[in-house]
Write an enzyme that holds these catalytic residues in place. Structure first.
Site, PDB file in Angstrom:
ATOM      1  N   GLU A 111       6.256  17.814 -25.418  1.00  0.00           N
ATOM      2  CA  GLU A 111       5.782  18.257 -24.100  1.00  0.00           C
ATOM      3  C   GLU A 111       6.341  19.643 -23.765  1.00  0.00           C
ATOM      4  O   GLU A 111       5.645  20.477 -23.187  1.00  0.00           O
ATOM      5  CB  GLU A 111       6.202  17.260 -23.016  1.00  0.00           C
ATOM      6  CG  GLU A 111       5.350  16.013 -22.962  1.00  0.00           C
ATOM      7  CD  GLU A 111       3.973  16.240 -22.358  1.00  0.00           C
ATOM      8  OE1 GLU A 111       3.697  17.360 -21.865  1.00  0.00           O
ATOM      9  OE2 GLU A 111       3.161  15.307 -22.392  1.00  0.00           O
ATOM     10  N   LYS A 119       5.733  23.079 -13.783  1.00  0.00           N
ATOM     11  CA  LYS A 119       4.910  21.937 -13.395  1.00  0.00           C
ATOM     12  C   LYS A 119       4.813  21.829 -11.873  1.00  0.00           C
ATOM     13  O   LYS A 119       3.724  21.542 -11.340  1.00  0.00           O
ATOM     14  CB  LYS A 119       5.476  20.645 -13.970  1.00  0.00           C
ATOM     15  CG  LYS A 119       4.617  19.441 -13.591  1.00  0.00           C
ATOM     16  CD  LYS A 119       4.796  18.232 -14.466  1.00  0.00           C
ATOM     17  CE  LYS A 119       3.743  17.185 -14.148  1.00  0.00           C
ATOM     18  NZ  LYS A 119       3.862  15.977 -14.974  1.00  0.00           N
ATOM     19  N   GLU A 153      -5.427  16.893  -9.408  1.00  0.00           N
ATOM     20  CA  GLU A 153      -6.104  17.293 -10.635  1.00  0.00           C
ATOM     21  C   GLU A 153      -7.593  17.517 -10.413  1.00  0.00           C
ATOM     22  O   GLU A 153      -8.437  17.135 -11.224  1.00  0.00           O
ATOM     23  CB  GLU A 153      -5.883  16.234 -11.735  1.00  0.00           C
ATOM     24  CG  GLU A 153      -6.015  16.800 -13.147  1.00  0.00           C
ATOM     25  CD  GLU A 153      -5.572  15.818 -14.203  1.00  0.00           C
ATOM     26  OE1 GLU A 153      -4.493  16.034 -14.761  1.00  0.00           O
ATOM     27  OE2 GLU A 153      -6.295  14.843 -14.463  1.00  0.00           O
ATOM     28  N   HIS A 183      -3.553  17.160 -24.827  1.00  0.00           N
ATOM     29  CA  HIS A 183      -3.477  15.729 -24.545  1.00  0.00           C
ATOM     30  C   HIS A 183      -4.745  14.946 -24.883  1.00  0.00           C
ATOM     31  O   HIS A 183      -4.668  13.741 -25.101  1.00  0.00           O
ATOM     32  CB  HIS A 183      -3.124  15.504 -23.070  1.00  0.00           C
ATOM     33  CG  HIS A 183      -1.680  15.738 -22.765  1.00  0.00           C
ATOM     34  ND1 HIS A 183      -1.025  16.904 -23.056  1.00  0.00           N
ATOM     35  CD2 HIS A 183      -0.748  14.928 -22.188  1.00  0.00           C
ATOM     36  CE1 HIS A 183       0.232  16.818 -22.670  1.00  0.00           C
ATOM     37  NE2 HIS A 183       0.428  15.638 -22.152  1.00  0.00           N
ATOM     38  N   ARG A 199       0.822  -1.223   0.000  1.00  0.00           N
ATOM     39  CA  ARG A 199       0.000   0.000   0.000  1.00  0.00           C
ATOM     40  C   ARG A 199       0.852   1.268   0.000  1.00  0.00           C
ATOM     41  O   ARG A 199       0.382   2.333   0.433  1.00  0.00           O
ATOM     42  CB  ARG A 199      -0.980   0.000   1.174  1.00  0.00           C
ATOM     43  CG  ARG A 199      -1.983  -1.158   1.131  1.00  0.00           C
ATOM     44  CD  ARG A 199      -3.063  -0.998   2.186  1.00  0.00           C
ATOM     45  NE  ARG A 199      -4.026  -2.084   2.114  1.00  0.00           N
ATOM     46  CZ  ARG A 199      -3.928  -3.216   2.799  1.00  0.00           C
ATOM     47  NH1 ARG A 199      -2.910  -3.404   3.628  1.00  0.00           N
ATOM     48  NH2 ARG A 199      -4.847  -4.149   2.676  1.00  0.00           N
ATOM     49  N   ARG A 249      -4.699  21.699 -12.155  1.00  0.00           N
ATOM     50  CA  ARG A 249      -3.662  20.826 -12.687  1.00  0.00           C
ATOM     51  C   ARG A 249      -3.996  20.297 -14.073  1.00  0.00           C
ATOM     52  O   ARG A 249      -3.107  19.938 -14.849  1.00  0.00           O
ATOM     53  CB  ARG A 249      -3.394  19.659 -11.726  1.00  0.00           C
ATOM     54  CG  ARG A 249      -2.276  18.747 -12.229  1.00  0.00           C
ATOM     55  CD  ARG A 249      -1.824  17.722 -11.207  1.00  0.00           C
ATOM     56  NE  ARG A 249      -0.822  16.837 -11.797  1.00  0.00           N
ATOM     57  CZ  ARG A 249      -0.069  15.994 -11.112  1.00  0.00           C
ATOM     58  NH1 ARG A 249      -0.205  15.912  -9.801  1.00  0.00           N
ATOM     59  NH2 ARG A 249       0.811  15.231 -11.716  1.00  0.00           N
ATOM     60  N   LYS A 255       1.894  11.387 -10.788  1.00  0.00           N
ATOM     61  CA  LYS A 255       0.937  10.582 -11.550  1.00  0.00           C
ATOM     62  C   LYS A 255       1.612   9.282 -11.970  1.00  0.00           C
ATOM     63  O   LYS A 255       2.690   9.296 -12.557  1.00  0.00           O
ATOM     64  CB  LYS A 255       0.475  11.327 -12.803  1.00  0.00           C
ATOM     65  CG  LYS A 255      -0.674  12.283 -12.597  1.00  0.00           C
ATOM     66  CD  LYS A 255      -1.146  12.772 -13.960  1.00  0.00           C
ATOM     67  CE  LYS A 255      -2.332  13.680 -13.846  1.00  0.00           C
ATOM     68  NZ  LYS A 255      -2.784  14.132 -15.183  1.00  0.00           N
ATOM     69  N   ASN A 273      -2.564  19.139 -19.152  1.00  0.00           N
ATOM     70  CA  ASN A 273      -2.993  18.231 -20.211  1.00  0.00           C
ATOM     71  C   ASN A 273      -3.312  18.975 -21.504  1.00  0.00           C
ATOM     72  O   ASN A 273      -3.997  18.431 -22.387  1.00  0.00           O
ATOM     73  CB  ASN A 273      -4.223  17.432 -19.767  1.00  0.00           C
ATOM     74  CG  ASN A 273      -3.866  16.372 -18.749  1.00  0.00           C
ATOM     75  OD1 ASN A 273      -2.875  15.682 -18.890  1.00  0.00           O
ATOM     76  ND2 ASN A 273      -4.681  16.268 -17.711  1.00  0.00           N
ATOM     77  N   HIS A 309       4.156   9.406 -27.633  1.00  0.00           N
ATOM     78  CA  HIS A 309       3.359  10.363 -26.849  1.00  0.00           C
ATOM     79  C   HIS A 309       3.675  11.805 -27.218  1.00  0.00           C
ATOM     80  O   HIS A 309       2.773  12.599 -27.506  1.00  0.00           O
ATOM     81  CB  HIS A 309       3.593  10.127 -25.359  1.00  0.00           C
ATOM     82  CG  HIS A 309       2.855  11.102 -24.488  1.00  0.00           C
ATOM     83  ND1 HIS A 309       1.483  11.119 -24.384  1.00  0.00           N
ATOM     84  CD2 HIS A 309       3.301  12.117 -23.699  1.00  0.00           C
ATOM     85  CE1 HIS A 309       1.111  12.086 -23.559  1.00  0.00           C
ATOM     86  NE2 HIS A 309       2.188  12.710 -23.141  1.00  0.00           N
ATOM     87  N   HIS A 317      -3.995  11.604 -26.811  1.00  0.00           N
ATOM     88  CA  HIS A 317      -4.222  10.245 -26.313  1.00  0.00           C
ATOM     89  C   HIS A 317      -5.072   9.444 -27.291  1.00  0.00           C
ATOM     90  O   HIS A 317      -4.833   8.246 -27.499  1.00  0.00           O
ATOM     91  CB  HIS A 317      -4.897  10.289 -24.937  1.00  0.00           C
ATOM     92  CG  HIS A 317      -3.978  10.718 -23.841  1.00  0.00           C
ATOM     93  ND1 HIS A 317      -4.439  11.152 -22.614  1.00  0.00           N
ATOM     94  CD2 HIS A 317      -2.625  10.789 -23.768  1.00  0.00           C
ATOM     95  CE1 HIS A 317      -3.416  11.467 -21.846  1.00  0.00           C
ATOM     96  NE2 HIS A 317      -2.304  11.259 -22.536  1.00  0.00           N
TER      97      HIS A 317
END
Length: 336
Positions: A175, A203, A213, A224, A111, A217, A133, A221, A240, A228
């Protein structure tokens, strides 16, 4: 060498940027660590030396097809075999895919145990390794399974970039181009170390204001949503960063279609993406608009209908419940 901080109260951590900084790795490890599970890929230089720490290396597959729950399960079994405890550490050595997988494995094992990232790609340095992330793909979409799990530290050793293939550099530049539209900074006026550090600072500030997010945040993206969809629709033949570059142009076209920006601003996007960074602005031929639309409906941000991050006179922001008609119109222009 630059030491930057991602400010998250008692979970703040350092990002070290420069040449030869992999030598600083031991300073980022938890003091309790007796074992380190190093997650990496074939072809990535082995620069890890940690006196007094027992290292077990796990080589994962290449490409998005290896970014799966099966890979996570294999790592979990390996962690069990080596006796990895909560006092130990996972170290991700590689590009964005590696740090995504290493971070998710660390978040899941017992965990949650500490993870440190050694980013070896430009894309990883300016984006994937920073912010916590983590995740893997499903056939239905990209990064649909994962967790927010902040690293204990990140190393961005620019020496790794000297041997990076041109396509991998272009992925990072895709990016990096995004940050031009988030801040208006003239990143190309900076040397490489300063440019990477500035992207990290941008960032880090956004992540600190909205770690999970819930709002702001999501501006990270930018470009994106379409990117994606392109990645999946092309069977990941588009990497990507390449898809993000095209996604930035699509976001500008959609913003124009919705009356949020004018044609001059759209051209500015093309000038940065194609002119300054020499990146693709056109999707490959043969793509199906209906498939791309369906994939964008499955985007993680699409909580209230089609959702995009779009430009405006007062900056980039999240726009929800976008009608299909302008989405299709902007797509039509780009696919032609």
């Amino acid at each position: 060498m630059r030491r930057l901080t991602v400010p998250l109260a008692d979970r703040s951590y350092e990002v070290v940027v420069g040449r030869g900084v992999v030598a600083e790795l031991a300073t980022l490890l938890p003091s309790t660590a007796q074992r380190a599970a190093v997650v990496t890929q074939d072809g990535i230089p082995d620069e890890i030396e940690l006196p007094g720490v027992e290292i077990t290396t796990f080589i994962i597959g290449q490409g998005e097809s290896a970014k799966t729950l099966d890979t996570i399960a294999t790592l979990m079994s390996g962690f069990a075999a080596m006796g990895l405890t909560r006092h130990d550490v996972v170290i991700g050595v590689g590009g964005g895919m590696v740090t995504d997988i290493a971070g998710f494995a660390a978040a899941s094992w017992h965990r949650g145990i500490p993870v440190v990232h050694v980013s070896t790609s430009l894309l990883g340095m300016v984006d994937a390794a920073i912010g916590g992330k983590t995740g893997v793909n499903l056939p239905e979409g990209k990064n649909l399974v994962g967790a927010y799990w902040q690293p204990s530290g990140v190393l961005c050793d620019l020496d790794f970039l000297d041997t990076l293939p041109p396509r991998e550099m272009r992925c990072g530049l895709g990016e990096m181009a995004k940050y031009h539209f988030l801040t208006g900074d003239n990143l190309l006026a900076m040397d490489l170390e300063e440019r990477v550090a500035r992207c990290i600072e941008i960032k880090a500030e956004v992540v600190a204001s909205d770690e999970r997010e819930g709002g702001r945040r999501a501006i990270l993206n930018y470009g994106h949503t379409f990117a994606h969809a392109l990645e999946i629709a092309t069977g990941h033949q588009l990497a990507h960063g390449e898809a993000v570059a095209i996604g930035l142009i699509y976001a500008a076209e959609l913003g124009f279609e919705l009356g949020r920006i004018d044609a001059t601003r759209v051209q500015q996007h093309r000038d940065v993406v194609a002119g300054e960074y020499d990146l693709m602005t056109q999707p490959p031929p043969g793509l199906d608009a209906d498939e791309l639309l369906a994939l964008m409906h499955r985007d993680k941000k699409a909580l209230t209908g089609l959702t995009f991050v779009l430009d405006s006179p007062h900056g980039v922001e999240v726009v929800t419940s976008v009608d299909e008609a302008p989405v299709r119109a902007a797509m039509s222009r780009l696919l032609q």
